[in-house]
Design a protein around this motif. Structure first.
Motif, PDB file in Angstrom:
ATOM      1  N   GLU A   3      -8.381 -12.927   1.148  1.00  0.00           N
ATOM      2  CA  GLU A   3      -9.010 -12.255   0.021  1.00  0.00           C
ATOM      3  C   GLU A   3     -10.070 -11.314   0.579  1.00  0.00           C
ATOM      4  O   GLU A   3     -11.104 -11.757   1.073  1.00  0.00           O
ATOM      5  CB  GLU A   3      -9.626 -13.267  -0.947  1.00  0.00           C
ATOM      6  CG  GLU A   3      -8.589 -14.180  -1.596  1.00  0.00           C
ATOM      7  CD  GLU A   3      -9.184 -15.141  -2.607  1.00  0.00           C
ATOM      8  OE1 GLU A   3     -10.320 -14.864  -3.071  1.00  0.00           O
ATOM      9  OE2 GLU A   3      -8.535 -16.139  -2.929  1.00  0.00           O
ATOM     10  N   VAL A   4      -9.771 -10.013   0.520  1.00  0.00           N
ATOM     11  CA  VAL A   4     -10.633  -9.007   1.131  1.00  0.00           C
ATOM     12  C   VAL A   4     -11.562  -8.433   0.061  1.00  0.00           C
ATOM     13  O   VAL A   4     -11.106  -7.862  -0.922  1.00  0.00           O
ATOM     14  CB  VAL A   4      -9.804  -7.888   1.776  1.00  0.00           C
ATOM     15  CG1 VAL A   4     -10.713  -6.909   2.498  1.00  0.00           C
ATOM     16  CG2 VAL A   4      -8.761  -8.472   2.734  1.00  0.00           C
ATOM     17  N   GLU A   5     -12.871  -8.569   0.283  1.00  0.00           N
ATOM     18  CA  GLU A   5     -13.844  -8.023  -0.656  1.00  0.00           C
ATOM     19  C   GLU A   5     -14.133  -6.556  -0.371  1.00  0.00           C
ATOM     20  O   GLU A   5     -14.309  -5.768  -1.294  1.00  0.00           O
ATOM     21  CB  GLU A   5     -15.142  -8.836  -0.580  1.00  0.00           C
ATOM     22  CG  GLU A   5     -14.995 -10.284  -1.023  1.00  0.00           C
ATOM     23  CD  GLU A   5     -14.634 -10.400  -2.499  1.00  0.00           C
ATOM     24  OE1 GLU A   5     -15.038  -9.511  -3.286  1.00  0.00           O
ATOM     25  OE2 GLU A   5     -13.947 -11.368  -2.858  1.00  0.00           O
ATOM     26  N   LEU A   6     -14.192  -6.179   0.928  1.00  0.00           N
ATOM     27  CA  LEU A   6     -14.521  -4.802   1.269  1.00  0.00           C
ATOM     28  C   LEU A   6     -13.967  -4.460   2.647  1.00  0.00           C
ATOM     29  O   LEU A   6     -14.136  -5.218   3.599  1.00  0.00           O
ATOM     30  CB  LEU A   6     -16.037  -4.592   1.267  1.00  0.00           C
ATOM     31  CG  LEU A   6     -16.529  -3.173   1.575  1.00  0.00           C
ATOM     32  CD1 LEU A   6     -16.066  -2.193   0.500  1.00  0.00           C
ATOM     33  CD2 LEU A   6     -18.050  -3.154   1.690  1.00  0.00           C
ATOM     34  N   SER A  18      -2.053 -10.882   0.143  1.00  0.00           N
ATOM     35  CA  SER A  18      -3.507 -11.000   0.057  1.00  0.00           C
ATOM     36  C   SER A  18      -4.031 -10.406  -1.246  1.00  0.00           C
ATOM     37  O   SER A  18      -3.361  -9.624  -1.903  1.00  0.00           O
ATOM     38  CB  SER A  18      -4.169 -10.298   1.245  1.00  0.00           C
ATOM     39  OG  SER A  18      -3.799 -10.900   2.467  1.00  0.00           O
ATOM     40  N   LYS A  19      -5.261 -10.780  -1.562  1.00  0.00           N
ATOM     41  CA  LYS A  19      -5.927 -10.258  -2.754  1.00  0.00           C
ATOM     42  C   LYS A  19      -6.918  -9.188  -2.326  1.00  0.00           C
ATOM     43  O   LYS A  19      -7.790  -9.436  -1.489  1.00  0.00           O
ATOM     44  CB  LYS A  19      -6.663 -11.385  -3.480  1.00  0.00           C
ATOM     45  CG  LYS A  19      -7.429 -10.938  -4.715  1.00  0.00           C
ATOM     46  CD  LYS A  19      -8.149 -12.110  -5.363  1.00  0.00           C
ATOM     47  CE  LYS A  19      -8.965 -11.658  -6.572  1.00  0.00           C
ATOM     48  NZ  LYS A  19      -9.694 -12.799  -7.183  1.00  0.00           N
ATOM     49  N   ILE A  20      -6.767  -7.992  -2.863  1.00  0.00           N
ATOM     50  CA  ILE A  20      -7.668  -6.902  -2.519  1.00  0.00           C
ATOM     51  C   ILE A  20      -7.627  -5.838  -3.599  1.00  0.00           C
ATOM     52  O   ILE A  20      -6.570  -5.560  -4.175  1.00  0.00           O
ATOM     53  CB  ILE A  20      -7.303  -6.291  -1.140  1.00  0.00           C
ATOM     54  CG1 ILE A  20      -8.342  -5.255  -0.710  1.00  0.00           C
ATOM     55  CG2 ILE A  20      -5.906  -5.706  -1.143  1.00  0.00           C
ATOM     56  CD1 ILE A  20      -8.202  -4.811   0.727  1.00  0.00           C
ATOM     57  N   ASP A  21      -8.768  -5.269  -3.904  1.00  0.00           N
ATOM     58  CA  ASP A  21      -8.876  -4.148  -4.828  1.00  0.00           C
ATOM     59  C   ASP A  21      -8.825  -2.873  -3.986  1.00  0.00           C
ATOM     60  O   ASP A  21      -9.683  -2.647  -3.122  1.00  0.00           O
ATOM     61  CB  ASP A  21     -10.194  -4.238  -5.600  1.00  0.00           C
ATOM     62  CG  ASP A  21     -10.331  -3.155  -6.655  1.00  0.00           C
ATOM     63  OD1 ASP A  21      -9.559  -2.168  -6.607  1.00  0.00           O
ATOM     64  OD2 ASP A  21     -11.210  -3.279  -7.526  1.00  0.00           O
ATOM     65  N   GLU A  22      -7.824  -2.027  -4.235  1.00  0.00           N
ATOM     66  CA  GLU A  22      -7.661  -0.830  -3.419  1.00  0.00           C
ATOM     67  C   GLU A  22      -8.870   0.099  -3.493  1.00  0.00           C
ATOM     68  O   GLU A  22      -9.091   0.906  -2.586  1.00  0.00           O
ATOM     69  CB  GLU A  22      -6.393  -0.087  -3.815  1.00  0.00           C
ATOM     70  CG  GLU A  22      -5.119  -0.838  -3.462  1.00  0.00           C
ATOM     71  CD  GLU A  22      -3.879   0.003  -3.681  1.00  0.00           C
ATOM     72  OE1 GLU A  22      -3.772   1.075  -3.044  1.00  0.00           O
ATOM     73  OE2 GLU A  22      -3.023  -0.412  -4.483  1.00  0.00           O
ATOM     74  N   ALA A  23      -9.671  -0.028  -4.542  1.00  0.00           N
ATOM     75  CA  ALA A  23     -10.891   0.779  -4.628  1.00  0.00           C
ATOM     76  C   ALA A  23     -11.898   0.389  -3.555  1.00  0.00           C
ATOM     77  O   ALA A  23     -12.819   1.160  -3.253  1.00  0.00           O
ATOM     78  CB  ALA A  23     -11.522   0.623  -6.014  1.00  0.00           C
TER      79      ALA A  23
END
Length: 271
Positions: free
Chosen positions: A223-226, A247-252
């Motif tokens: 889970e990538v925060e940044l 994985s969990k990640i927001d592309e922003a």
């Protein structure tokens, strides 16, 4: 062995007292099951304690003395609460640092001609003596890999060989301002099973020219925060700077990836 409601007898002598936090790890599926706190401890014949937990844990495998892969137990309160490793030099090692304490700071170090960081608990045989190195920081280090490595990336951030879809083993990791130079035909960073991962302002290099497509940064089961600030300089062709799987990640939150490679490459690919 389960001896009663919320009660388990451990198969090894583990230092334990009321209020300690236990972490349960499935050795067969290689994943963290859950955590619980000890409400009471009873020492009976054989020297192996019976612990009563604050709740029952689903998924615990009791081997009852059989030589099968069951559930390992870490006591998060019975080992090092953190380490500070600064301004040191590591050379010519098969594993330049094996960290198994949470809240560790690894900063300003030089690592040269070594095989992999191994920021993990590597041996199942010693699992009960270590805890996942969560809430740790790796910052401003110079890491130069070895030409002898054929399998291991110079940086490996993981808990065991975590399987796709399993729970993240490491919770909280900052990887910032590091320079990694890997003179071999393998990637630079492998990340597996990390929750709350922050990667900022890192540089990775590989001057080995090869026809095969390389993967500079490989992230799965995390889970990538940044992911902000990554410069990649590769002599070999690459499809993407970062490959992210399961994985969990927001592309922003994926920003500022700069790639210097012989062919055009995507900043990242998500599967």
């Amino acid at each position: 062995t389960k001896t009663g409601e919320r009660a388990y007898q451990l198969a090894r002598t583990v230092r334990a007292k009321q209020g300690d936090k236990l972490i349960f790890f499935d050795a067969g599926k290689r994943r963290v099951i859950d955590t619980a706190y000890i409400e009471a401890v009873e020492h009976i014949g054989g020297g192996y304690p019976v612990v009563t937990l604050d709740r029952d844990i689903d998924g615990i495998i009791c081997t009852e003395g059989k030589s099968t892969q069951g559930t390992f137990v870490w006591n998060a309160n019975a080992c090092n609460r953190g380490s500070v490793i600064k301004n040191s030099t590591f050379k010519n090692s098969s594993r330049w640092v094996l960290i198994s304490a949470a809240n560790t700071l690894f900063e300003g170090n030089t690592v040269e001609d070594c095989v992999g960081i191994a920021f993990k608990d590597e041996s199942l045989g010693r699992t009960w003596a270590a805890v996942p190195p969560s809430s740790s920081t790796i910052r401003n280090n110079s890491i130069i890999g070895t030409r002898l490595a054929e399998t291991y990336a110079p940086v490996e951030l993981m808990l065991q060989e975590a399987q796709l879809g399993s729970s993240a083993g490491l919770d909280g990791l900052l990887f910032e301002g590091n320079i990694i130079d890997q003179p071999n035909a393998i990637g630079s960073i492998d990340i597996m099973g990390v929750k709350n991962l922050y990667m900022m302002n890192n540089v990775i290099k590989n001057n080995v020219s090869t026809e095969k497509t390389m993967i500079p940064v490989y992230i799965y089961n995390s889970e990538v925060e940044l992911l902000d600030g990554l410069k990649i300089e590769y002599a070999a062709p690459i499809e993407a700077g970062v490959t992210i799987i399961g994985s969990k990640i927001d592309e922003a939150n994926i920003k500022n990836i700069e790639i210097v490679a012989p062919e055009g490459a995507e900043p990242y690919i998500i599967y």
